[in-house]
Scaffold this motif. Sequence first.
Motif, PDB file in Angstrom:
ATOM      1  N   HIS A  17       0.849  -1.183   0.000  1.00 47.12           N
ATOM      2  CA  HIS A  17       0.000   0.000   0.000  1.00 47.12           C
ATOM      3  C   HIS A  17       0.891   1.241   0.000  1.00 47.12           C
ATOM      4  O   HIS A  17       1.999   1.214   0.541  1.00 47.12           O
ATOM      5  N   LYS A  57       0.624   5.850   0.072  1.00 46.87           N
ATOM      6  CA  LYS A  57      -0.142   7.091   0.101  1.00 46.87           C
ATOM      7  C   LYS A  57       0.811   8.251  -0.156  1.00 46.87           C
ATOM      8  O   LYS A  57       1.925   8.269   0.370  1.00 46.87           O
ATOM      9  N   TYR A  79       1.489  12.345   0.161  1.00 42.09           N
ATOM     10  CA  TYR A  79       1.104  13.533   0.923  1.00 42.09           C
ATOM     11  C   TYR A  79       1.890  14.742   0.411  1.00 42.09           C
ATOM     12  O   TYR A  79       2.971  14.603  -0.170  1.00 42.09           O
ATOM     13  N   MET A 125      -3.144  14.395   2.495  1.00 43.63           N
ATOM     14  CA  MET A 125      -3.055  13.295   1.546  1.00 43.63           C
ATOM     15  C   MET A 125      -3.527  13.732   0.162  1.00 43.63           C
ATOM     16  O   MET A 125      -4.578  14.359   0.009  1.00 43.63           O
ATOM     17  N   LEU A 140      -3.081  11.340  -2.640  1.00 42.28           N
ATOM     18  CA  LEU A 140      -3.448  10.141  -3.396  1.00 42.28           C
ATOM     19  C   LEU A 140      -3.302   8.909  -2.517  1.00 42.28           C
ATOM     20  O   LEU A 140      -2.298   8.738  -1.833  1.00 42.28           O
ATOM     21  N   ASP A 141      -4.325   8.051  -2.555  1.00 37.86           N
ATOM     22  CA  ASP A 141      -4.292   6.777  -1.849  1.00 37.86           C
ATOM     23  C   ASP A 141      -4.117   5.670  -2.886  1.00 37.86           C
ATOM     24  O   ASP A 141      -4.879   5.600  -3.857  1.00 37.86           O
ATOM     25  N   MET A 142      -3.094   4.842  -2.691  1.00 39.58           N
ATOM     26  CA  MET A 142      -2.797   3.767  -3.651  1.00 39.58           C
ATOM     27  C   MET A 142      -2.798   2.418  -2.927  1.00 39.58           C
ATOM     28  O   MET A 142      -1.745   1.850  -2.618  1.00 39.58           O
ATOM     29  N   PRO A 143      -3.967   1.870  -2.617  1.00 37.76           N
ATOM     30  CA  PRO A 143      -4.021   0.579  -1.927  1.00 37.76           C
ATOM     31  C   PRO A 143      -3.809  -0.576  -2.902  1.00 37.76           C
ATOM     32  O   PRO A 143      -4.115  -0.474  -4.106  1.00 37.76           O
ATOM     33  N   LEU A 190       5.971  10.186   0.167  1.00 40.19           N
ATOM     34  CA  LEU A 190       5.351   8.912  -0.174  1.00 40.19           C
ATOM     35  C   LEU A 190       5.540   7.957   1.002  1.00 40.19           C
ATOM     36  O   LEU A 190       6.673   7.646   1.380  1.00 40.19           O
ATOM     37  N   ARG A 191       4.436   7.538   1.602  1.00 40.10           N
ATOM     38  CA  ARG A 191       4.483   6.603   2.725  1.00 40.10           C
ATOM     39  C   ARG A 191       4.011   5.237   2.251  1.00 40.10           C
ATOM     40  O   ARG A 191       2.907   5.106   1.704  1.00 40.10           O
ATOM     41  N   ARG A 221       6.929  -0.274   7.423  1.00 39.15           N
ATOM     42  CA  ARG A 221       6.556   1.058   6.926  1.00 39.15           C
ATOM     43  C   ARG A 221       7.807   1.847   6.550  1.00 39.15           C
ATOM     44  O   ARG A 221       8.787   1.853   7.287  1.00 39.15           O
ATOM     45  N   SER A 236       9.081   5.672   4.394  1.00 38.68           N
ATOM     46  CA  SER A 236       8.662   6.952   3.822  1.00 38.68           C
ATOM     47  C   SER A 236       9.781   7.502   2.945  1.00 38.68           C
ATOM     48  O   SER A 236      10.968   7.318   3.241  1.00 38.68           O
TER      49      SER A 236
END
Length: 267
Positions: free
Chosen positions: A30, A32, A34, A40, A42-45, A78-79, A90, A92
């Motif tokens: 996943h 996201k 920011y 945020m 864009l969310d890219m799941p 980008l996280r 996680r 970043s």
Amino acid sequence: MKFYPEEYNVAVTFPFTDLNNEAVVPTAVHAKLYDGDDQMLLDMPNLPFDPDAGFKEVIIPAALNVLGVGELSAGRILRVSLLTANGTVRRSFSYIIEGEFRLALMNNSFQTLESAEMLARDMVNLSGWSGASDEQRFVALIEAYNRLTRIPMKFKSADAENLRDRSEMFAEETVILRSAWPTVTEEEFLEWPAYFRKSLRLAQLTEANELLEGDPIAKKHRAGILSETVGESSMMLRSGKVEHGVSSATLQHLTGHVFYSHRIVRA
């Protein structure tokens, strides 16, 4: 941190490793995006990926790397979350997008870097500026501008139609209050008298040099320290002057331009 031009497709590549750099096999990826204010974009799941590749490349489209109105640069973060059988890893990644120019008149500077470099040729005691990189000079000029535009100032301009003698040459006074600085446009700035614009540029360059050199005494003054004792040695710092948040060398270029508001109140 990397820098990219505005409206540029940015590729971010990250390996499939944990925080100890040990290889992991993700079950899902996943991400996201920011902005620099942690909003945020864009969310890219559930990004598609090849677990055998050992890495994933994410392309951030140019449409998301556009500067806002009045922005000269902006941050992107980008996280990424790597889901594995042993938990989530996680990471970043951050970068900066920049416009064509880093400095803009009355946006974050009284001058461009090129103008400052030409001005510096005729000034002495600029050791901090001389030994700095372009990036350090940019940062110092911007901070110097921010400090100077917190000071109320004034200047006088000639009234050519009503000019009768030299004593009236600078009769009309204009005051720029602290709250007015953000509203001054480039066009208005360029209409100000040349001598006042040069004073501002000299002050900005001098303050930038002070920042690059590092002035421990000035820092103590701004912190409100009047005396300092180390072991058996003590030092008194002169006080009594109004603190404007800039060095005394900078203020010398603003002689006659700092505006002091005097109010009479009833006891």
